[in-house]
Every structure is written in C-alpha cells, then in structure tokens.
Design a protein around this motif. Structure first.
Motif, PDB file in Angstrom:
ATOM      1  N   ALA A 181       7.916-109.648 -80.993  1.00 48.02           N
ATOM      2  CA  ALA A 181       6.711-109.081 -80.326  1.00 48.02           C
ATOM      3  C   ALA A 181       7.199-107.680 -80.001  1.00 48.02           C
ATOM      4  O   ALA A 181       8.316-107.231 -80.139  1.00 48.02           O
ATOM      5  CB  ALA A 181       6.425-110.092 -79.020  1.00 48.02           C
ATOM      6  N   CYS A 182       6.213-106.961 -79.374  1.00 46.31           N
ATOM      7  CA  CYS A 182       6.542-105.735 -78.726  1.00 46.31           C
ATOM      8  C   CYS A 182       6.313-105.745 -77.204  1.00 46.31           C
ATOM      9  O   CYS A 182       5.537-106.115 -76.702  1.00 46.31           O
ATOM     10  CB  CYS A 182       5.730-104.390 -79.174  1.00 46.31           C
ATOM     11  N   ILE A 183       7.348-105.217 -76.442  1.00 42.24           N
ATOM     12  CA  ILE A 183       7.251-105.261 -75.106  1.00 42.24           C
ATOM     13  C   ILE A 183       6.978-103.803 -74.519  1.00 42.24           C
ATOM     14  O   ILE A 183       8.047-103.126 -74.683  1.00 42.24           O
ATOM     15  CB  ILE A 183       8.711-105.801 -74.251  1.00 42.24           C
ATOM     16  N   PRO A 184       5.768-103.445 -73.762  1.00 43.31           N
ATOM     17  CA  PRO A 184       5.687-102.137 -73.280  1.00 43.31           C
ATOM     18  C   PRO A 184       6.756-101.648 -72.344  1.00 43.31           C
ATOM     19  O   PRO A 184       7.393-102.414 -71.507  1.00 43.31           O
ATOM     20  CB  PRO A 184       4.428-102.438 -72.215  1.00 43.31           C
ATOM     21  N   PHE A 185       7.201-100.486 -72.983  1.00 43.01           N
ATOM     22  CA  PHE A 185       8.329 -99.701 -72.083  1.00 43.01           C
ATOM     23  C   PHE A 185       9.860-100.190 -72.100  1.00 43.01           C
ATOM     24  O   PHE A 185      10.730 -99.703 -71.607  1.00 43.01           O
ATOM     25  CB  PHE A 185       8.010 -99.307 -70.815  1.00 43.01           C
TER      26      PHE A 185
ATOM     27  N   PRO B  34      21.237-117.239 -61.256  1.00 43.18           N
ATOM     28  CA  PRO B  34      20.061-116.362 -61.351  1.00 43.18           C
ATOM     29  C   PRO B  34      20.267-115.172 -62.241  1.00 43.18           C
ATOM     30  O   PRO B  34      21.531-114.327 -61.879  1.00 43.18           O
ATOM     31  CB  PRO B  34      19.241-116.126 -59.793  1.00 43.18           C
ATOM     32  N   SER B  35      19.506-114.775 -63.200  1.00 40.18           N
ATOM     33  CA  SER B  35      19.886-113.591 -64.000  1.00 40.18           C
ATOM     34  C   SER B  35      18.666-112.756 -64.441  1.00 40.18           C
ATOM     35  O   SER B  35      17.361-113.456 -63.920  1.00 40.18           O
ATOM     36  CB  SER B  35      20.502-114.031 -65.129  1.00 40.18           C
ATOM     37  N   PHE B  36      18.501-111.867 -65.064  1.00 37.45           N
ATOM     38  CA  PHE B  36      17.392-111.193 -65.599  1.00 37.45           C
ATOM     39  C   PHE B  36      17.161-111.964 -66.952  1.00 37.45           C
ATOM     40  O   PHE B  36      17.522-111.759 -67.787  1.00 37.45           O
ATOM     41  CB  PHE B  36      17.626-109.572 -66.050  1.00 37.45           C
ATOM     42  N   ASP B  37      16.004-112.883 -66.677  1.00 36.46           N
ATOM     43  CA  ASP B  37      15.668-113.827 -67.719  1.00 36.46           C
ATOM     44  C   ASP B  37      14.959-113.221 -68.629  1.00 36.46           C
ATOM     45  O   ASP B  37      13.396-113.320 -68.846  1.00 36.46           O
ATOM     46  CB  ASP B  37      15.003-114.898 -67.076  1.00 36.46           C
ATOM     47  N   LYS B  38      15.696-112.246 -69.641  1.00 35.10           N
ATOM     48  CA  LYS B  38      14.930-111.482 -70.669  1.00 35.10           C
ATOM     49  C   LYS B  38      14.596-112.612 -71.978  1.00 35.10           C
ATOM     50  O   LYS B  38      13.849-112.365 -72.875  1.00 35.10           O
ATOM     51  CB  LYS B  38      15.520-110.502 -71.243  1.00 35.10           C
ATOM     52  N   ASP B  39      15.111-113.675 -71.765  1.00 30.37           N
ATOM     53  CA  ASP B  39      15.011-114.715 -72.991  1.00 30.37           C
ATOM     54  C   ASP B  39      13.830-115.497 -72.780  1.00 30.37           C
ATOM     55  O   ASP B  39      13.490-116.618 -73.643  1.00 30.37           O
ATOM     56  CB  ASP B  39      16.192-115.604 -73.118  1.00 30.37           C
ATOM     57  N   VAL B  40      12.768-115.310 -72.205  1.00 29.02           N
ATOM     58  CA  VAL B  40      11.751-116.367 -71.827  1.00 29.02           C
ATOM     59  C   VAL B  40      10.831-116.115 -73.038  1.00 29.02           C
ATOM     60  O   VAL B  40      10.304-117.261 -73.626  1.00 29.02           O
ATOM     61  CB  VAL B  40      10.576-115.374 -70.767  1.00 29.02           C
ATOM     62  N   ILE B  41      10.545-115.109 -74.001  1.00 31.01           N
ATOM     63  CA  ILE B  41       9.952-115.110 -75.390  1.00 31.01           C
ATOM     64  C   ILE B  41      10.661-115.913 -76.293  1.00 31.01           C
ATOM     65  O   ILE B  41      10.128-116.811 -76.876  1.00 31.01           O
ATOM     66  CB  ILE B  41       9.727-113.686 -75.469  1.00 31.01           C
TER      67      ILE B  41
ATOM     68  N   GLU C  90       1.273-116.728 -81.943  1.00 30.99           N
ATOM     69  CA  GLU C  90       1.073-115.225 -81.043  1.00 30.99           C
ATOM     70  C   GLU C  90       1.718-115.342 -79.863  1.00 30.99           C
ATOM     71  O   GLU C  90       1.625-116.370 -79.113  1.00 30.99           O
ATOM     72  CB  GLU C  90      -0.225-115.217 -81.194  1.00 30.99           C
ATOM     73  N   ILE C  91       2.357-114.340 -79.425  1.00 32.69           N
ATOM     74  CA  ILE C  91       2.918-114.400 -77.739  1.00 32.69           C
ATOM     75  C   ILE C  91       1.684-114.266 -76.981  1.00 32.69           C
ATOM     76  O   ILE C  91       1.029-113.223 -77.281  1.00 32.69           O
ATOM     77  CB  ILE C  91       3.967-113.658 -78.007  1.00 32.69           C
ATOM     78  N   PRO C  92       1.657-115.250 -75.972  1.00 31.14           N
ATOM     79  CA  PRO C  92       0.589-114.819 -74.865  1.00 31.14           C
ATOM     80  C   PRO C  92       0.704-113.351 -74.148  1.00 31.14           C
ATOM     81  O   PRO C  92       1.954-112.965 -73.886  1.00 31.14           O
ATOM     82  CB  PRO C  92       0.591-115.961 -74.127  1.00 31.14           C
ATOM     83  N   ALA C  93      -0.437-112.702 -73.969  1.00 30.54           N
ATOM     84  CA  ALA C  93      -0.282-111.552 -73.220  1.00 30.54           C
ATOM     85  C   ALA C  93       0.447-111.565 -71.715  1.00 30.54           C
ATOM     86  O   ALA C  93       1.259-110.585 -71.486  1.00 30.54           O
ATOM     87  CB  ALA C  93      -1.736-110.892 -73.009  1.00 30.54           C
ATOM     88  N   ASP C  94       0.297-112.692 -71.103  1.00 31.55           N
ATOM     89  CA  ASP C  94       1.102-112.905 -69.934  1.00 31.55           C
ATOM     90  C   ASP C  94       2.543-112.959 -69.925  1.00 31.55           C
ATOM     91  O   ASP C  94       3.238-112.558 -69.335  1.00 31.55           O
ATOM     92  CB  ASP C  94       0.256-114.104 -69.109  1.00 31.55           C
ATOM     93  N   LEU C  95       2.873-113.604 -71.095  1.00 27.55           N
ATOM     94  CA  LEU C  95       4.473-113.777 -71.532  1.00 27.55           C
ATOM     95  C   LEU C  95       4.845-112.329 -71.805  1.00 27.55           C
ATOM     96  O   LEU C  95       5.922-111.974 -71.053  1.00 27.55           O
ATOM     97  CB  LEU C  95       4.527-114.644 -72.402  1.00 27.55           C
ATOM     98  N   ILE C  96       4.366-111.482 -72.349  1.00 27.58           N
ATOM     99  CA  ILE C  96       4.645-110.123 -72.681  1.00 27.58           C
ATOM    100  C   ILE C  96       4.717-109.465 -71.521  1.00 27.58           C
ATOM    101  O   ILE C  96       5.825-108.643 -71.087  1.00 27.58           O
ATOM    102  CB  ILE C  96       3.896-109.500 -73.671  1.00 27.58           C
ATOM    103  N   ALA C  97       3.678-109.511 -70.767  1.00 27.05           N
ATOM    104  CA  ALA C  97       3.735-108.856 -69.383  1.00 27.05           C
ATOM    105  C   ALA C  97       4.909-109.136 -68.523  1.00 27.05           C
ATOM    106  O   ALA C  97       5.650-108.343 -67.582  1.00 27.05           O
ATOM    107  CB  ALA C  97       2.332-108.885 -68.569  1.00 27.05           C
ATOM    108  N   THR C  98       5.241-110.176 -68.500  1.00 24.74           N
ATOM    109  CA  THR C  98       6.260-110.960 -67.649  1.00 24.74           C
ATOM    110  C   THR C  98       7.748-110.284 -68.274  1.00 24.74           C
ATOM    111  O   THR C  98       8.344-109.901 -67.357  1.00 24.74           O
ATOM    112  CB  THR C  98       6.333-112.477 -67.688  1.00 24.74           C
TER     113      THR C  98
ATOM    114  N   LYS D  98       8.103-106.773 -67.236  1.00 27.10           N
ATOM    115  CA  LYS D  98       8.516-106.447 -65.845  1.00 27.10           C
ATOM    116  C   LYS D  98       9.792-106.838 -65.570  1.00 27.10           C
ATOM    117  O   LYS D  98      10.629-106.271 -64.766  1.00 27.10           O
ATOM    118  CB  LYS D  98       7.634-107.563 -64.743  1.00 27.10           C
ATOM    119  N   VAL D  99      10.447-107.833 -66.420  1.00 32.96           N
ATOM    120  CA  VAL D  99      11.992-107.982 -66.408  1.00 32.96           C
ATOM    121  C   VAL D  99      12.632-106.793 -66.582  1.00 32.96           C
ATOM    122  O   VAL D  99      13.715-106.538 -66.011  1.00 32.96           O
ATOM    123  CB  VAL D  99      12.298-109.349 -67.114  1.00 32.96           C
ATOM    124  N   TYR D 100      12.258-106.308 -67.740  1.00 31.84           N
ATOM    125  CA  TYR D 100      12.921-105.092 -68.105  1.00 31.84           C
ATOM    126  C   TYR D 100      13.051-104.000 -66.963  1.00 31.84           C
ATOM    127  O   TYR D 100      13.876-103.093 -66.659  1.00 31.84           O
ATOM    128  CB  TYR D 100      12.648-104.407 -69.294  1.00 31.84           C
ATOM    129  N   ALA D 101      11.662-103.825 -66.407  1.00 29.02           N
ATOM    130  CA  ALA D 101      11.530-102.875 -65.418  1.00 29.02           C
ATOM    131  C   ALA D 101      12.208-103.076 -64.081  1.00 29.02           C
ATOM    132  O   ALA D 101      12.982-102.310 -63.341  1.00 29.02           O
ATOM    133  CB  ALA D 101      10.002-102.503 -65.128  1.00 29.02           C
TER     134      ALA D 101
END
Length: 324
Positions: free
Chosen positions: A56-60, A252-259, A276-284, A287-290
């Motif tokens: 997928a692509c993750i904004p920012f 606990p960690s930055f859980d970037k592996d959710v996708i 197809e990756i759900p939009a809410d999962l991409i948004a989540t 936020k992890v990266y931010a």
C-alpha cells in the motif's frame, strides 16, 4: 486535496538521469562534480513493502522516515561520516554515491526479534552459538544483553536471502579487510550507544538496528541508507518494558506492522492476490509514523502540503538537477 490524499506513490522523473527504482525508494545517479564526486538522488516514496511486494501507500511515510534519518545523521556526524550532501525536499536526499559493503551490520542490545535471523528465534530453537557469540542458558525473551553485540549478515544484492555471518567468516571470505571490519564495528557500536542514550532521554528503548556502510572513491567508510528509523530499528516504549518482561509479553512499540499482519491473516502474501487495504488501516499506520517522528525527534510532525501534488513539489525542488 485532503492530507490523506497527498501520497507520493512513485517519483518517476524522466528529466533525471540513470534511474533505479527500488521497492520503496526511487533513485537517480547524477554525474560526478568536482566538489563531491559521484552523487545519487534518493527519493523516499510512501510505498510500504513486505513479503517482497508493495502492500500500500501510507500518506507522508516517506517524509517521516527521511526526516527521522536526517535527525540522526545530523546527531551522529561527529561519530561517523555519512553520505548526505543535501536535502532539497522533505522526501529527498542527495548523497554521495558509494560502493556498498557486502555486509549488513545489525547491532542488538536485547534478546529479541521474530525473523529467522533474529537471536531470539534462534535461541528458542536451542542455539547458543550465534554470529560468533556464546549465549548462556536461562535467558528470557526481550531481556537486555550484558552488552550490545554485532550480528552481521551477508548482504544479498541479487534478491536472495541474507545469511548469518561471524567476524571470522567475513575475513575468511574476503568480504571486508581486517581494517575495514574493525572500523565498521567501531562505528556501529558507537552509533548504537549514541542512539540508545538519546532514545532513553525520550522515554524510548533502542532495541536493535541495522546499519549499511559504503566506501567512497578514496576508500573512506561512510554510513549510508538510513539510521535509527522505525523501518531500520526496533524501538520499545520504556514505561511499559518492565511489566512486559515480567509477564513475558511483547513490550509496547511503534506497531508499524499492522498492515503486514492484516494481510498475512487473510492470504498467502507471497503468492495470492493481495486484498485491498482498508482506509482506516492506512490512516492508523500513517499516524504510527507521525507519532514515531515526534517520539524520536521531540518535534511535532509537520507534513509538507506545498505544491499541487507531492510529486509536483518533488519535481520542482529537483529541477536544478534535470539533464540539460
């Protein structure tokens, strides 16, 4: 265009010379100049990769990772020289073009990990001799090692799998000279110590990380690629570590592996069509990266919203490098 729609899916810019398109970065090699020699443009897209595929692509995402690496490159330049020459755009690095050394250097401070090359996976299988180190019986998952260790692997440039190495094998196979291996080890352990100390000040634990080194035309060893980002490193949140160690849970960690986990639960990601990756999962995940950027650097993440599109902004900022 809303912030969630500002995605840099790719950076194919025909005016730039000698392209190389990786899973996440789009790169271009520039002619050598008198001051810096051979140079490379590295553009971090927002693609997220796993299972040798683009998921997928993750904004920012590209901006966050580039700027986290920038934070660390600038804060460790006194320890080890690096490839960075300039940042003409939030997603872009102009770097010295290096010959990458054929050894990937992984530094570990804890008995952790889940991949086939991780020391915890191998320890649970009964291995006690790994990467030239001897581990005693009775260690608990995720506990701190007496001191940071280097667990090198071969660097597979042809798409193959990285393989564990010992220092003796690195020398006997002629992968590095003794002087190069000594220098790489000194650099890696010093970088990791700096990273752990500064992460601790931010309430984080830098658990392990990988470094990539290369040599320039003079033979000098430089740090390349990225440093101490959530994609190259494992961070834990310090305040939850003790309880997790006591119960045997995952800190606990930055859980970037959710996708990655979501896809793996729904198909064979190596052979099946990807769902197809759900939009809410991409948004989540965005936020992890931010959140990771802010936790690691101490500064709020400010996405760059300039330009009609991210690609248009990147093109404008790289126009001085267009072939003429």
């Amino acid at each position: 265009m809303s912030p969630s729609e500002r995605i840099l899916a790719e950076a194919r810019i025909p005016e730039l010379p000698d392209p190389y398109f990786g899973k996440v970065r789009d790169c271009y090699d520039l002619p050598a100049d008198a001051e810096h020699g051979a140079r490379r443009i590295l553009i971090a897209s927002d693609r997220i990769s796993a299972f040798d595929r683009i998921l997928a692509c993750i904004p920012f995402k590209g901006q966050a990772l580039t700027q986290i690496a920038r934070h660390w490159f600038e804060r460790t330049a006194d320890i080890c020289p690096n490839h960075v020459l300039a940042y003409p755009d939030p997603n872009v690095v102009i770097g010295k073009r290096l010959t990458i050394l054929p050894v990937e250097v992984v530094v570990r401070g804890y008995l952790a990990g889940s991949t086939s090359t991780s020391i915890l996976t191998r320890y649970r299988k009964g291995q006690r001799e790994m990467y030239g180190h001897r581990f005693p019986d009775g260690l608990r998952a995720n506990q701190a090692l007496p001191e940071a260790i280097i667990t090198p692997t071969s660097k597979a440039f042809d798409g193959g799998h990285d393989e564990p190495l010992t220092g003796a094998e690195i020398l006997s196979q002629g992968l590095l000279t003794a002087a190069q291996w000594d220098k790489v080890q000194d650099y890696a352990l010093a970088l990791f110590a700096r990273g752990q100390a500064e992460a601790a000040e931010r309430g984080l634990i830098l658990v392990d990380t990988k470094y990539e080194f290369g040599v320039d035309e003079t033979g000098a060893i430089l740090l390349a690629d990225e440093i101490h980002t959530p994609d190259s490193s494992r961070y834990w949140i310090a305040r939850g570590y003790a309880a997790a160690l006591e119960t045997g849970g995952r800190p606990p960690s930055f859980d970037k592996d959710v996708i990655r986990s979501w896809v793996e639960a729904r198909c064979d990601p190596y052979s099946d069509p990807l769902p197809e990756i759900p939009a809410d999962l991409i948004a989540t995940t965005a936020k992890v990266y931010a959140d990771a950027f802010q936790a690691i650097t101490g500064a709020p993440f400010a996405p760059d919203l300039s330009g009609e599109t991210p690609l248009a902004r990147v093109r404008a900022n790289l126009a001085p490098f267009f072939a003429v």
